[in-house]
Design a protein around this motif. Structure first.
Motif, short mmCIF file in Angstrom:
data_model
loop_
_atom_site.label_atom_id
_atom_site.label_comp_id
_atom_site.label_asym_id
_atom_site.label_seq_id
_atom_site.Cartn_x
_atom_site.Cartn_y
_atom_site.Cartn_z
N HIS A 1 0.83 -1.20 0.00
CA HIS A 1 0.00 0.00 0.00
C HIS A 1 0.87 1.25 0.00
CE1 HIS A 1 -3.59 2.35 0.82
NE2 HIS A 1 -2.97 2.93 1.83
N SER A 2 1.92 1.23 0.77
CA SER A 2 2.82 2.39 0.86
C SER A 2 3.48 2.65 -0.49
CB SER A 2 3.88 2.14 1.93
OG SER A 2 4.78 3.23 1.97
N ALA B 1 -6.23 0.42 -2.67
CA ALA B 1 -7.46 0.28 -1.90
C ALA B 1 -7.70 -1.18 -1.51
CB ALA B 1 -8.64 0.81 -2.71
N ARG B 2 -7.34 -2.11 -2.39
CA ARG B 2 -7.47 -3.54 -2.06
C ARG B 2 -6.63 -3.88 -0.84
NH1 ARG B 2 -3.84 -6.82 -5.70
NH2 ARG B 2 -2.42 -5.76 -4.26
N ASP B 3 -5.36 -3.40 -0.82
CA ASP B 3 -4.48 -3.71 0.32
C ASP B 3 -4.97 -3.05 1.60
OD1 ASP B 3 -2.87 -5.26 -1.30
OD2 ASP B 3 -1.60 -3.57 -1.86
N ASP C 1 -9.33 -8.24 -7.54
CA ASP C 1 -8.83 -8.54 -6.20
C ASP C 1 -9.74 -7.96 -5.12
OD1 ASP C 1 -6.77 -9.91 -7.29
OD2 ASP C 1 -5.32 -8.27 -7.15
N LEU C 2 -10.37 -6.83 -5.43
CA LEU C 2 -11.30 -6.26 -4.45
C LEU C 2 -12.47 -7.21 -4.22
CD1 LEU C 2 -11.27 -2.56 -5.65
CD2 LEU C 2 -10.56 -3.36 -3.39
N ARG C 3 -12.90 -7.86 -5.30
CA ARG C 3 -13.98 -8.85 -5.14
C ARG C 3 -13.50 -10.04 -4.31
NH1 ARG C 3 -15.20 -7.18 -10.56
NH2 ARG C 3 -13.99 -8.89 -11.46
N VAL C 4 -12.23 -10.39 -4.45
CA VAL C 4 -11.67 -11.48 -3.65
C VAL C 4 -11.71 -11.11 -2.16
CG1 VAL C 4 -9.59 -12.81 -3.14
CG2 VAL C 4 -10.26 -12.37 -5.51
#
Length: 562
Positions: free
Chosen positions: A489-490, A507-509, A545-548
């Protein structure tokens, strides 16, 4: 009685099932039956018209063949035979489909009804196209037949016009006019009428009609001109009076053109006077033509030959127009140069000021720095336009300045768009950085929780059987996932250029970190908002990945409920 009731108990369910199947069968076939019926009605209407047209066309075709030579008959009957053949085929196909439709019953399969309805629709479309073709063929035949029957009336009309034109010519000559030009068609009228009769006798009615129409038109024009000869003479004299000063006017025009050409040659770039010498010579030739045609018009009016005078006046007016264009080219060019010499320097200064401001703004504002060198290069190009040269080419300077102004406007819009995008990206980065700081705080809190329970953060998961051990295993797993997610994320947040795909990944992380910290509701909200926000700009793959993550959260919620 008991046996009867038993039989009914067996038969009634069967009958109910059979009735239901029949009803379902009919319901499935009903739309196709309705479509077939509608198409059949329209096809029947078109078929009636086709039959009537085909019979009429056959009769007309026979008459055309009987009264015309093969060449004209072939032209008149183009596509008629093919249209008649197609009409017969279509009517036979309609009868075949009608017979097949009459044999359909409630047992007909829906698939068969669908195919039949589609064939009726195709036949309806074919019938509409064939109607148009048959009407066109009928119109061609009608024109040929009308030409054949109307030749007699046309010949009589032409003979009447010949007699009237001869009478009008004799009357004009008696009044002193020379009307040989207006009456020239009378010398050939008799021969041309004989040619028309010969064409009709050869079976060429269309050619005869065309020749007769041309003769009739010429005779009508001749008669009109002969009857109005006095009015035409008066009008011709007024036109001649209007051109009386043409010689002096063209002389003044030439003087102004020569002066303009000398000024352009002496004071400006050679390109500004290019082609003007040839235009001046064109004006001289046109002025000479004006004088010659005016003399011819004078002569025609003195001899009372109005047609000759009108022809000469038409030529004189056209030559006078060409003389004005030839002499006016140099004057118009000089006027344009004077306008540009007054306006271009000011426009150049304004463009330089605007480019300077845009270049400074682009260099100072985030997102548009890459446009600053382009703006500076364009400014240097505008600054190199020498408006104080000894012999400037103002037309070339104007073209260059127009192009520079257009580019300036485009670059200004691009700079505004880049700055706006950069501000939007910076706001998004600030939001993600804030989220990162919060996730790091959560990671620290999770580490403190683990240390409080174990005294340290072990390198591997602790396996145990107590509820506390289960909680610690989950907390350790989430902690390591959170640390990896926070690191990724960083990197995403600190990227120099913002793009929606990277933002979706960040945003996923962030959502995964919230999940790892046990904040399921907030993690779900973050993942859903990011999925909705970035799906259109970053693409469906970027939000996969957000759906995951959302699936993991749903699984966690289900496990907690169990």
């Amino acid at each position: 009685m008991g046996e009867f009731i038993a039989i009914l108990a067996l038969v009634l369910p069967v009958l109910a099932i059979v009735g239901g199947l029949i009803a379902e069968h009919r319901l499935r076939g009903r739309p196709h039956r309705n479509a077939l019926a509608r198409s059949a009605v329209r096809v029947d209407e078109s078929s009636t018209q086709i039959h009537t047209l085909a019979e009429s066309l056959r009769r007309s075709a026979e008459l055309v063949r009987a009264g015309s030579v093969e060449e004209e008959a072939r032209a008149a009957l183009a596509d008629a035979e093919e249209g008649l053949r197609r009409a017969d085929e279509l009517l036979r196909e309609r009868d075949r489909l009608a017979d097949a439709r009459a044999r359909t019953t409630w047992r007909s399969r829906p698939e068969d009804l669908k195919r039949a309805a589609r064939r009726w629709e195709e036949l309806e479309h074919d019938a509409a196209g064939l109607l148009g073709r048959l009407r066109e063929a009928e119109e061609r035949c009608s024109r040929v037949l009308t030409a054949s029957t109307s030749l007699g009336d046309g010949e009589r009309e032409a003979e009447r016009l010949v007699a009237q034109a001869r009478s009008a010519a004799e009357e004009a000559r008696a009044r002193g006019y020379s009307v040989d030009g207006e009456a020239s068609v009378l010398a050939t009228a008799h021969r041309r009428l004989e040619d028309v009769r010969g064409l009709a006798a050869e079976g060429r009615p269309m050619a005869a009609r065309e020749a007769l129409t041309g003769l009739t038109s010429e005779l009508a024009d001749s008669l009109s001109a002969l009857r109005a000869v006095a009015d035409r003479e008066s009008h011709a004299r007024r036109r001649l009076d209007a051109l009386a000063g043409a010689g002096q006017e063209n002389g003044d025009r030439r003087t102004a053109a020569v002066a303009a050409l000398e000024e352009l040659t002496a004071g400006y770039a050679a390109a500004l006077s290019e082609g003007l010498r040839a235009r001046l010579e064109e004006g001289d030739r046109a002025a000479t033509d004006v004088a010659e045609h005016l003399r011819a018009a004078h002569g025609g009016l003195e001899e009372r030959d109005v047609q000759r005078a009108e022809t000469a006046l038409d030529a004189a007016e056209e030559a006078h127009r060409r003389a004005g264009e030839g002499f006016g080219a140099a004057v118009a060019r000089l006027e344009r140069v004077h306008e540009l010499s007054a306006s271009v320097p000011g426009r150049r200064s304004q463009t330089l000021i605007l480019l300077t401001e845009l270049a400074e703004r682009a260099a100072s504002e985030e997102g548009s720095g890459h446009l600053s060198p382009v703006l500076q290069t364009l400014r240097a190009h505008v600054e190199a336009m020498d408006v104080e040269a000894e012999r400037p080419d103002w037309l070339r300077l104007q073209d260059g300045l127009d192009e520079a102004e257009e580019l300036t406007a485009s670059l200004s819009e691009a700079a505004e768009a880049a700055v706006g995008a950069a501000r939007k990206a910076r706001a998004e980065v600030d939001r993600l950085e804030s989220a990162l700081r919060w996730s790091e705080q959560e990671r620290t809190s999770a580490q403190d929780y683990v240390r409080k329970e174990l005294g340290r953060v072990p390198p591997t998961g602790h396996s145990g059987v107590t509820p506390t051990d289960d909680v610690l295993v989950r907390a350790l797993g989430r902690l390591r996932y959170l640390e990896a997610a926070a690191e990724r994320h960083s990197r995403k947040v600190n990227a120099s250029i913002f793009n929606p795909r990277a933002a979706a990944s960040a945003a996923r992380d962030y959502a995964a970190a919230m999940w790892a910290a046990g904040r399921l509701d907030e993690a779900a909200q973050i993942a859903e908002e990011a999925r909705n926000r970035y799906a259109s700009s970053a693409g469906q793959e970027a939000v996969a990945d957000l759906r995951v993550v959302l699936s993991l959260i749903d699984a966690e919620r289900a496990a907690v409920r169990d």
